[in-house]
Design an enzyme around this catalytic site. Structure first.
Site, PDB file in Angstrom:
ATOM      1  N   ASP A 331       0.830  -1.213   0.000  1.00 44.54           N
ATOM      2  CA  ASP A 331       0.000   0.000   0.000  1.00 44.54           C
ATOM      3  C   ASP A 331       0.864   1.262   0.000  1.00 44.54           C
ATOM      4  OD1 ASP A 331       0.868  -0.737   2.594  1.00 44.54           O
ATOM      5  OD2 ASP A 331      -0.575   0.647   3.490  1.00 44.54           O
ATOM      6  N   GLU A 332       0.340   2.300  -0.594  1.00 43.57           N
ATOM      7  CA  GLU A 332       0.869   3.666  -0.480  1.00 43.57           C
ATOM      8  C   GLU A 332       2.383   3.777  -0.712  1.00 43.57           C
ATOM      9  OE1 GLU A 332      -2.208   5.437   2.812  1.00 43.57           O
ATOM     10  OE2 GLU A 332      -0.545   4.270   3.557  1.00 43.57           O
TER      11      GLU A 332
HETATM   12  C1  NGO Z   1      -4.356   3.284   5.411  1.00 44.32           C
HETATM   13  C2  NGO Z   1      -2.854   3.132   5.417  1.00 44.32           C
HETATM   14  C3  NGO Z   1      -2.299   2.834   6.816  1.00 44.32           C
HETATM   15  C4  NGO Z   1      -2.914   3.762   7.846  1.00 44.32           C
HETATM   16  C5  NGO Z   1      -4.410   3.633   7.801  1.00 44.32           C
HETATM   17  C6  NGO Z   1      -5.087   4.558   8.800  1.00 44.32           C
HETATM   18  C7  NGO Z   1      -3.796   1.313   4.502  1.00 44.32           C
HETATM   19  C8  NGO Z   1      -3.980   0.021   3.850  1.00 44.32           C
HETATM   20  N1  NGO Z   1      -2.682   2.003   4.542  1.00 44.32           N
HETATM   21  O1  NGO Z   1      -4.780   1.928   5.187  1.00 44.32           O
HETATM   22  O2  NGO Z   1      -0.909   2.980   6.786  1.00 44.32           O
HETATM   23  O3  NGO Z   1      -2.453   3.414   9.124  1.00 44.32           O
HETATM   24  O4  NGO Z   1      -4.928   3.905   6.519  1.00 44.32           O
HETATM   25  O5  NGO Z   1      -6.476   4.481   8.804  1.00 44.32           O
END
Ligand code: NGO
Length: 517
Positions: A331-332
Site C-alpha cells: 500500500d501507499e
Molecule cells: C491506510 C494506510 C495505513 C494507515 C491507515 C489509517 C492502509 C492500507 N494504509 O490503510 O498505513 O495506518 O490507513 O487508517
C-alpha cells in the site's frame, strides 16, 4: 427431576424454593430468542429444559489431539460458570447425562458447520471437523454466559432445541497494527480470546511499518535492535522474538484462529531503512520516525541486497507461520516509481511462492503482474480496482469507511482517525460485502477483515474501546447470511453483550444507538 435439585440444594436460597416446588427451573431464554451473536443459520426451540445438574460428564466421539485440548478447556469453562464438575468420559457409550462432542465426517461438506442439540438430559455438539465442533461449543458457551448474566442465581437451566449453523464466509478476520504502537504478547492473547467468542478465524498482524519493526529476524538482527526501539509519539516500542511469535501462533491455533503475518513492502519501510544503511539507494541509514505521515519511504528496488533482505525475511517468518498466507503489504508506495514497484512486486511475490505461501497484499498490487491466487485486500475506493476482475483474483473486503476500527465512531470519539468518515455501530453493521464494491463478481469475495491501525491506540483499553462493539458486527457479517441479518434485531441482541464484555473487564464504546441492558 428431584435428584438434580437435591444436588444443588445447598447452593442458593433460590434452589431451596425450587426444591420445595420440585419443578424444573425455567430457562432464562427460549432458545430461538437467546441473543446469540453471530446469529446462527437455524434455531429451532423445543419445550424441553435442561437443568444444569442434569449433566455430569463430557464424552468425545472421533477424538483427536486438538479435540482433547478443547474438551479440557470446556470442562474448565463449565466449572467456572455452572459450578458443576464434568467427568471426562471418553469411552462412555450412553449419552444421557452427558455432553457429547462428536466428529462425524459425513455430517456436512462445510468445514466449520456444526449442530448443537440441547435436550432435557443431554447436550450434543456435532461437526465434520474439530473446528466445526469448536464453533458449536462457542455457541453453547455464549448461551451459558448470556443466561448467567441475565439470570444470576436464577440461572439453573438451559433452553432445549436445536441449532444448525455454518458460516457465510471462510475468512472472517481482524487485523492489528503492532508497528505504530507495540502491544505485548499478553495483550494479543487477550484480543484473540475475545475474537474467538465471536467466531473470528483470522488475525492479520501488521508487523512492520515506518515507525517500527516488530519481529525478530535472526539474519538481520538490527531490524529489531534499531528498528524496534520506538513507536508513534517516541515511546519505547518493542518487538516479538520468534519464540513469542510462535507462542501467539499456537495460542491462536488452539482457538482456531490463523495468524497472517504482514511485512509491508516496498513502502512503509522506514524502520528497516533506519536499521540498515545498505537498503537505501544512497547507502545512508534514515532517522527513526515517530510521526504518522505515510507514503514517504521505499526500499531500493535496484539493489540486489534488497532481494536478499526480502527473501531472508519471508523465509524466516514463513518458517514460523503455519497459516496459508504471507502478506507483503504494497500500500501507499508513493515514492516508488510504478515500473519499479511492479518489478519489485513480481520478484517478491515469486519469493512468497517459493516458501509455499499464498501471496496476499493491499489492492495496490494490481498494477503488478501478480499470480492468479494472490489474495487482494480492498481498503479504499479506487478507479483501478475493477482491473482485478479479469485476473480472477480473490478479494478480501476491508473497506476503510465500513471496516476500519480506527475510524472514530463520531465527532466526540477521543481516539482514532476520521479520514474515511465516522463509523458508528449501525453503519459498521448494516452493509453487505457482496454489493459494496461495484463490478466485483460474488465468487471472488472470500470474506472481510476489520483492521485496527494504531496511530492513536496505545494500550489494551484503547484497542478494546475501538474494536468493541464494532468487531462483533463484523463477525456477524462474516458468519451470518445477509438474508437473515436485520439491524433492529442485531441491535437488540447486541444490547445484551455489553454485560458480557463488562464481565470480562473489556472496555467498549457504549453508543447511545444501543439500548444496553
Ligand atoms: C491506510 C494506510 C495505513 C494507515 C491507515 C489509517 C492502509 C492500507 N494504509 O490503510 O498505513 O495506518 O490507513 O487508517
Amino acid at each position: 427431576m428431584c435428584h438434580f435439585i437435591k444436588k444443588i440444594f445447598f447452593v442458593t436460597a433460590f434452589t431451596l424454593i425450587a426444591m420445595s416446588a420440585c419443578n424444573t427451573p425455567e430457562p432464562v431464554y427460549v432458545l430461538d430468542k437467546a441473543p446469540l451473536i453471530p446469529l446462527p443459520s437455524s434455531v429451532v426451540a423445543s419445550d424441553e429444559v435442561m437443568p444444569l445438574g442434569a449433566i455430569g460428564s463430557i464424552r468425545t466421539i472421533g477424538a483427536d489431539e486438538r479435540l482433547n485440548a478443547i474438551t479440557q478447556n470446556f470442562i474448565n469453562f463449565w466449572k467456572k460458570h455452572t459450578q458443576q464438575d464434568l467427568l471426562d468420559a471418553v469411552d462412555a457409550i450412553d449419552g444421557d447425562g452427558a455432553i457429547t462432542i462428536e466428529i462425524d465426517k459425513s455430517f456436512s461438506p462445510e468445514q466449520e458447520a456444526y449442530k448443537l442439540e440441547i435436550a432435557s438430559d443431554k447436550i450434543t455438539v456435532k461437526g465434520k471437523t474439530t473446528e466445526g465442533v469448536f464453533r458449536g461449543l462457542k455457541t453453547l458457551e455464549q448461551l451459558v454466559v448470556l443466561s448467567k448474566l441475565r439470570g444470576g442465581t436464577l440461572f439453573l437451566s438451559l433452553p432445549g432445541g436445536e441449532i444448525t449453523d455454518q458460516p457465510t464466509y471462510g475468512y472472517r478476520g481482524a487485523m492489528l497494527d503492532v508497528a505504530r504502537h507495540f502491544f505485548s504478547v499478553a495483550d494479543v492473547k487477550r484480543y484473540i480470546d475475545l475474537l474467538s467468542i465471536y467466531k473470528i478465524n483470522f488475525l492479520h498482524f501488521h508487523l512492520s511499518d515506518d515507525q517500527g519493526w516488530r519481529i525478530e529476524i535472526k539474519s538481520w538482527p538490527q531490524l529489531t535492535e534499531i528498528g524496534g526501539q520506538t513507536e508513534v509519539g517516541g515511546g519505547e516500542g518493542g518487538f516479538y522474538t520468534q519464540e513469542d511469535f510462535k507462542e501467539i501462533v499456537k495460542y491462536a491455533a488452539d482457538r482456531f484462529i490463523t495468524i497472517v503475518p504482514e511485512i509491508d513492502l516496498p513502502g512503509h519501510t522506514n524502520a528497516a531503512l533506519a536499521s540498515y544503511a545498505e537498503l537505501n539507494c544512497n547507502g545512508k541509514a534514515t532517522e527513526l520516525y515517530t510521526g504518522i505521515e505515510v507514503g514517504f519511504s521505499t526500499l531500493c528496488v535496484d539493489k540486489e541486497v534488497t532481494y536478499t533482505f526480502v527473501e531472508d525475511v519471508i523465509r524466516e517468518i514463513s518458517e514460523i507461520s503455519p497459516g496459508p498466507y504471507f502478506h507483503i503489504g504494497g500500500d501507499e508506495s508513493h515514492v516508488t516509481p510504478e515500473k519499479d514497484f511492479n518489478r519489485f512486486m513480481s520478484r517478491t511475490l515469486a519469493i512468497v511462492k517459493k516458501y509455499n505461501k499464498t501471496p496476499m497484499g493491499w489492492y495496490e498490487l494490481i498494477t503488478a503482474d501478480i499470480p492468479e491466487e494472490t489474495l487482494l485486500q480492498y481498503w479504499a475506493k479506487t478507479e483501478d480496482f475493477s482491473k482485478v476482475i479479469p485476473k480472477k483474483s480473490k478479494i478480501l473486503i476491508s473497506a476503510a469507511s465500513y471496516n476500519y476500527l480506527d475510524m472514530k465512531y463520531d465527532s466526540l470519539t477521543p481516539l482514532g482517525l476520521s479520514w474515511a468518515g465516522y463509523l458508528p455501530i449501525k453503519k459498521a453493521y448494516d452493509w453487505d460485502p457482496l454489493t459494496l464494491v461495484p463490478d466485483l463478481d460474488s465468487t471472488q469475495i472470500i470474506g472481510l477483515e476489520a483492521p485496527l491501525w494504531t496511530e492513536t491506540i496505545e494500550d489494551f483499553d484503547d484497542i478494546a474501546v475501538m474494536a468493541f462493539p464494532r468487531i462483533i458486527g463484523h463477525a456477524e457479517i462474516g458468519w451470518t447470511n445477509a438474508t437473515l441479518r436485520k439491524w433492529e434485531d442485531y441491535a437488540h441482541r447486541l444490547s445484551f453483550h455489553g454485560q458480557l464484555l463488562e464481565a470480562l473487564d473489556v472496555k467498549y464504546h457504549p453508543a447511545t444507538e444501543i439500548d444496553w441492558k
